[in-house]
Write a protein that holds these residues in place. Structure first.
Motif, PDB file in Angstrom:
ATOM      1  N   UNK A 272       0.873  -1.246  -0.024  1.00 33.81           N
ATOM      2  CA  UNK A 272       0.064   0.071  -0.060  1.00 33.81           C
ATOM      3  C   UNK A 272       0.662   1.344  -0.209  1.00 33.81           C
ATOM      4  N   UNK A 273       2.034   1.193   0.448  1.00 33.68           N
ATOM      5  CA  UNK A 273       2.948   2.429   0.446  1.00 33.68           C
ATOM      6  C   UNK A 273       3.369   2.499  -0.981  1.00 33.68           C
ATOM      7  N   UNK A 274       3.808   1.487  -1.591  1.00 32.00           N
ATOM      8  CA  UNK A 274       4.065   1.614  -3.016  1.00 32.00           C
ATOM      9  C   UNK A 274       2.950   2.214  -3.842  1.00 32.00           C
ATOM     10  N   UNK A 275       1.630   1.929  -3.546  1.00 34.39           N
ATOM     11  CA  UNK A 275       0.626   2.516  -4.282  1.00 34.39           C
ATOM     12  C   UNK A 275       0.562   4.002  -3.844  1.00 34.39           C
ATOM     13  N   UNK A 276       0.644   4.333  -2.535  1.00 34.33           N
ATOM     14  CA  UNK A 276       0.690   5.706  -2.162  1.00 34.33           C
ATOM     15  C   UNK A 276       1.690   6.782  -2.819  1.00 34.33           C
TER      16      UNK A 276
END
Ligand code: TYD
Length: 206
Positions: A43-47
Motif C-alpha cells: 500500500x505504501x508503493x501505491x501511495x
C-alpha cells in the motif's frame, strides 16, 4: 477498538493520531498507528503513485480503485490482524476519505466505493472517527509549508478543497453516532484533550 482521523489537507490529523497512540501506550494499552493510503509495503508503493505528480495523472475511477486496492491490503495484512489481537488501531485517514475525495468531489459512484469496501472489510466500520475541521486556506498553507513531495492533491484548486470540507461535514452529520468534529484551529493540546474526553465517554457507555 478502531479509531480513524479524517479531514482536509493540513488539518492536523497526523499529530493528533500520533499523540493519541502515545497516550494509549503510556496507559499500558497496546495500540498501533497506521495511515492511508499506506500502512503495508504494497500500500505504501501505491501511495507513492497516488500522491505524486500532476492532479490529472490518474483518472477518478482508476484512482478510486487504487485507494481501494491499497485499503484491501492494509485491512487484510495490518488492521484486521491487529484488531483480532485485541489492539487499538488508529488510522490517519480511511474509507471516508474515498467517499469524500473520489466520491463527492470527483464523481465516482459512491455505491461502487461502498460495495468494494463491504467486501474488503465485511462491513466493519470504525468505532470512532475524529474529523479535524479547518478553513481550507489555512490547512493548505500548513500542508505546503511542510515541504514534502506528496503534493498531488494540494495542487487542486481552492474550490476543490472547499468541497472536501463540506463533504466531510456532511458525512459527520450522516454518521453522527461515530463522528466527532473538532476545530483544527484550536491549539494541538486542546484538540487532544477533547479527543481523550470523548474516548473516555465512549468507553464508559459501551
Ligand atoms: P495525507 O498525507 O493523509 O494528507 P495530509 O496529511 O496532507 O492531509 O495524504 C493523503 C491524500 O490522499 C489526501 O490528499 C487525501 C487523499 N485520499 C483520497 O483522495 N482518497 C482516500 O481514500 C484516501 C485514504 C486519501
Amino acid at each position: 477498538m478502531f479509531i480513524t482521523f479524517e479531514g482536509g489537507e493540513g488539518a492536523g490529523k497526523s499529530i493528533q493520531a500520533s499523540l493519541l497512540k502515545d497516550f494509549f501506550i503510556s496507559s499500558g494499552i497496546d495500540a498501533i498507528l497506521t495511515r492511508e493510503p499506506g500502512g503495508t509495503l504494497f500500500a505504501e508503493e501505491i501511495r507513492k503513485t497516488l500522491l505524486t505528480g500532476e492532479p490529472e495523472k490518474i483518472p477518478p475511477l482508476t484512482e478510486a480503485l487504487m485507494y481501494l486496492a491499497a485499503r484491501a491490503d492494509h485491512w487484510e495484512r495490518r488492521i484486521k490482524p491487529a484488531l483480532n489481537a485485541g489492539k487499538v488501531v488508529i488510522s490517519d485517514r480511511f474509507h471516508d476519505s474515498s467517499i469524500v475525495y473520489q466520491g463527492f468531489c470527483k464523481g465516482v459512484d459512491i455505491n461502487v466505493l461502498n460495495t468494494v469496501y463491504s467486501s474488503i472489510t465485511n462491513d466493519n466500520m470504525p468505532d470512532r472517527t475524529y474529523l479535524i475541521d479547518i478553513e481550507p486556506e489555512i490547512g493548505l498553507a500548513r500542508s505546503l509549508a511542510r515541504n514534502n513531495s506528496e503534493t498531488r492533491f494540494e495542487k487542486m484548486d481552492i474550490s476543490f478543497h472547499r468541497k472536501v470540507r463540506e463533504a466531510f461535514l456532511d458525512l459527520s452529520r450522516k454518521y453522527a453516532d461515530r463522528y466527532l468534529v473538532l476545530d483544527g484551529s484550536l491549539p494541538i493540546s486542546e484538540v487532544q484533550k477533547l479527543i481523550r474526553a470523548d474516548l473516555s465517554d465512549f468507553l464508559r457507555s459501551s
